[in-house]
Structure formats: C-alpha cells, structure tokens
Scaffold this motif. Structure first.
Motif, short mmCIF file in Angstrom:
data_model
loop_
_atom_site.label_atom_id
_atom_site.label_comp_id
_atom_site.label_asym_id
_atom_site.label_seq_id
_atom_site.Cartn_x
_atom_site.Cartn_y
_atom_site.Cartn_z
N PRO A 143 34.40 42.79 -26.04
CA PRO A 143 35.18 43.87 -25.41
C PRO A 143 36.65 43.50 -25.37
O PRO A 143 37.04 42.37 -25.68
CB PRO A 143 34.58 43.95 -24.00
N GLU A 144 37.47 44.43 -24.98
CA GLU A 144 38.89 44.15 -24.83
C GLU A 144 39.09 43.11 -23.73
O GLU A 144 38.32 43.08 -22.75
CB GLU A 144 39.66 45.42 -24.47
N PRO A 145 40.08 42.25 -23.86
CA PRO A 145 40.33 41.24 -22.80
C PRO A 145 40.58 41.91 -21.45
O PRO A 145 41.21 42.96 -21.37
CB PRO A 145 41.58 40.51 -23.29
N ALA A 146 40.05 41.29 -20.41
CA ALA A 146 40.24 41.79 -19.04
C ALA A 146 40.57 40.60 -18.15
O ALA A 146 39.80 40.23 -17.27
CB ALA A 146 38.99 42.51 -18.56
N ARG A 147 41.70 39.95 -18.43
CA ARG A 147 42.07 38.71 -17.75
C ARG A 147 43.04 39.01 -16.61
O ARG A 147 44.23 38.71 -16.66
CB ARG A 147 42.67 37.74 -18.77
N THR A 148 42.50 39.64 -15.57
CA THR A 148 43.33 40.08 -14.46
C THR A 148 43.49 39.00 -13.39
O THR A 148 44.47 39.02 -12.64
CB THR A 148 42.73 41.34 -13.82
N GLU A 149 42.54 38.08 -13.31
CA GLU A 149 42.61 37.02 -12.32
C GLU A 149 42.32 35.68 -12.99
O GLU A 149 41.55 35.62 -13.95
CB GLU A 149 41.62 37.26 -11.18
#
Length: 348
Positions: A170-176
């Motif tokens: 999936p698309e990167p989801a590096r929020t934390e």
C-alpha cells in the motif's frame, strides 16, 4: 527436460520463513521461463497454485517417501532442485541430479542454538548428502565461500530477492515514528538488542512503537518471548506469522527498519525494507555490508541501547531519495535468478 522443485517441507502449514519464501518465489519465476517445471507441494498448502503444482502427502513423512510416490513416478523427473530443505535420502537413491541451494552456514557455525530436528536435518544429514549433489549453490558470494570451506566442494552463487511481491504494498503511511524488525524469534536474530531498543525509545519524547514480525522459534529468547512482550505492552508489538499483506502494511507504516542479527545468510527482510524505501539500521556484519542499501547505517553489536536509539532516530529523519530506492530495488530479481538456474541445469 522436466525440472522438479521439492517444496514438500517448504509448503507445510504455518511455516513461512525466508527459505520457504525463497523456494516458492523461485518456483513461480522458474515456471514462467520453463513451462516444463513442476513443484511437489504439501497437499495442504495454500500456495503455490496453478500450472505445474503436484500435490503429495506432506510433513516429514511425505518428504522422506516422495520418491516412492506415484506422483514422482508419473512425473518422469530429469533433475531436482531443492531450494529450501535437503532432499530425502531416498531421492538421492534415484540417481537424479540434485541441485541444492543452501542459504546459510548457521547449522555448522552456530548449530547448538537449533533444535534437535534442525541439527539432524541441516547439519548431519546435509553434510552426509552434500558430496552426492550435482551442484551446490548459495544466495551470496560470502555464503558460497563459507559453505565451500565447510562442505569441501565448490559452491556457486545463484542470488536472492525479496520474499514478497513489493508491487502489492500500500501507499506509505508513516505518520508516527515506529521501528519494524522481521525474522523468526531465535538466538541468531539478537532480539535482546531489539528489546533493549524498545526500552530506550520509551524514554524519548516522541511515542515510538517497536513492531516485531516473525514466528516464535527456539532458544532462551523464544522461551521467554511472550513474557518479554507483555512486560513492554504499549511500546512493543508482536505480530507473529503475519500474512504478506499485513507485513507490507507494517513496512509501510514504519519509519525505520532494524536488524541487529549476529549472523545471516542473506537477510531477506532487510532487502525488502530497503526496496520499499525504509531507512535501515543494521548490525555491522559482513553479509549486511554486501546486501544493505547505500543509505543503511551500520552499528556495532556492542552498541549501547541509548546509542542505538539515537542512530534509529537520526536514520528515520533522513529517508532515502526515490532514485536511490529504485536503483537498489533493481539489484534483486527472481526472474534473473530463475534464468541463471535454468542455464546451470542445462549445462549439467
């Protein structure tokens, strides 16, 4: 030429480490360029499916008696590839040329950490059968040199590649901020350092989470693993044997990949993480110097937890450029490995 790939043990239920992934992915690529290739798989296996898959009784009994089965007789095998586990001794008795891919020298150099079955299969049986293999191959030059010394015979280099289809990420989801470590929970992976890292990161202002993906293996670390995880609830998560989709999502939500392994044959998860553009912090061992991405940060095995936490934070703050990720990803290809294998088989 019918090429048979022995995946009986590699496809047994609830068994998916690097060597099983390697074996299945190699067969998938092999049958694209060699339609005559077949794979003997555990009858209970979910993958692989489709053309060339021959289902047989599984487990260690099925592996041992494969050459006695009707499916084997009907296949008219010309040569056999064993990309995960040693062949059945009965298979050698058929006098079919066996190409064995051995991933690691661990059974000989650190075999005391393995369980009894592992030592018997990978160390003692393998050493006895190795002189009778038509060819022995390894994923890297470093491992080929080591195995050649141990087995006292030539060992070629065949290559390695990511174990999962990175195109499905999936698309990167590096929020934390978060760390991911991937691999079976066993002594060689040095998870004690990862546990200490989780403790050290917990003292920092940002809420870091350390996520470990891998089945529970053997040794003292595995015996105490569940209690270690429970004691670090909120800062350490254990995802066990995750599906490919779950693993890809965990890669894409992490901000840094960490491997503090004492030894590796290749370290497929490290290559997967690097190919997805993750910052990488890893132990300064020879194999990591060969396969880690250019932006990896190497740390000594003796590094203090607080210092390791600092390096992780620094690495996570400087993700690699997209151009560097693409160049690194291009180095590893299953189709290239399969083509090299076919050429070797045709030359034999």
């Amino acid at each position: 030429m019918t090429i048979a790939v022995d995946l009986v043990l590699a496809t047994r239920p609830n068994a998916s480490t690097g060597i099983e992934r390697y074996a299945i992915n190699l067969f998938e690529a092999l049958r694209r360029i060699a339609p005559e290739a077949i794979a003997f798989v555990d009858s209970r296996a979910a993958v692989p499916t489709g053309p060339g898959v021959v289902r047989v009784p599984g487990g260690f009994r099925g592996w041992l008696t494969l050459p006695l089965s009707r499916a084997w007789r009907e296949a008219r095998v010309k040569s056999v590839v064993c990309p995960a586990f040693p062949p059945s001794p009965l298979l050698l008795a058929t006098r079919k040329p066996v190409v064995r891919i051995i991933h690691d020298d661990f059974p000989w150099t650190r075999g005391e950490a393995m369980n009894l079955r592992g030592r018997a299969l990978f160390r003692h049986a393998e050493a006895a059968m190795a002189p009778h293999y038509a060819q022995v191959l390894a994923p890297t030059a470093l491992m080929a040199d080591s195995l050649a010394t141990i087995l006292r015979r030539p060992v070629g280099v065949i290559g390695n590649a990511p174990g999962i289809d990175l195109a499905l990420a999936p698309e990167p989801a590096r929020t934390e901020p978060g760390v991911i470590a991937v691999g079976t929970v066993e002594p060689r992976k040095n998870y004690d350092a990862v546990l200490a890292l989780a403790d050290s990161l917990a003292t920092h202002a940002a809420p870091w989470t350390v996520r470990v993906v891998g089945r529970q293996g053997w040794g003292d670390i595995a015996a105490s693993w569940e209690s270690q995880v429970a004691a670090r609830a909120g800062r350490l998560e254990w995802h066990g044997h995750a599906s490919d989709a779950a693993l890809l999502a965990l890669y894409q939500s992490a901000t840094c990949f960490v491997s503090m392994s004492l030894a590796e044959g290749f370290n497929m998860p490290l290559v997967e993480a690097g190919s997805l553009g993750l910052p990488v912090v890893c132990s300064d061992i020879a194999i990591h110097r060969q396969v880690a991405p250019p932006w990896a940060r190497f740390v000594p095995l003796t590094i203090a937890p607080a210092d390791l936490a600092r390096v992780v934070e620094e690495a996570a703050a400087l993700p690699p450029a997209p151009e560097a990720v693409q160049a690194y990803r291009h180095r590893f290809s299953w189709d290239g490995i399969a083509q090299a294998l076919v050429e070797r088989l045709r030359q034999a």
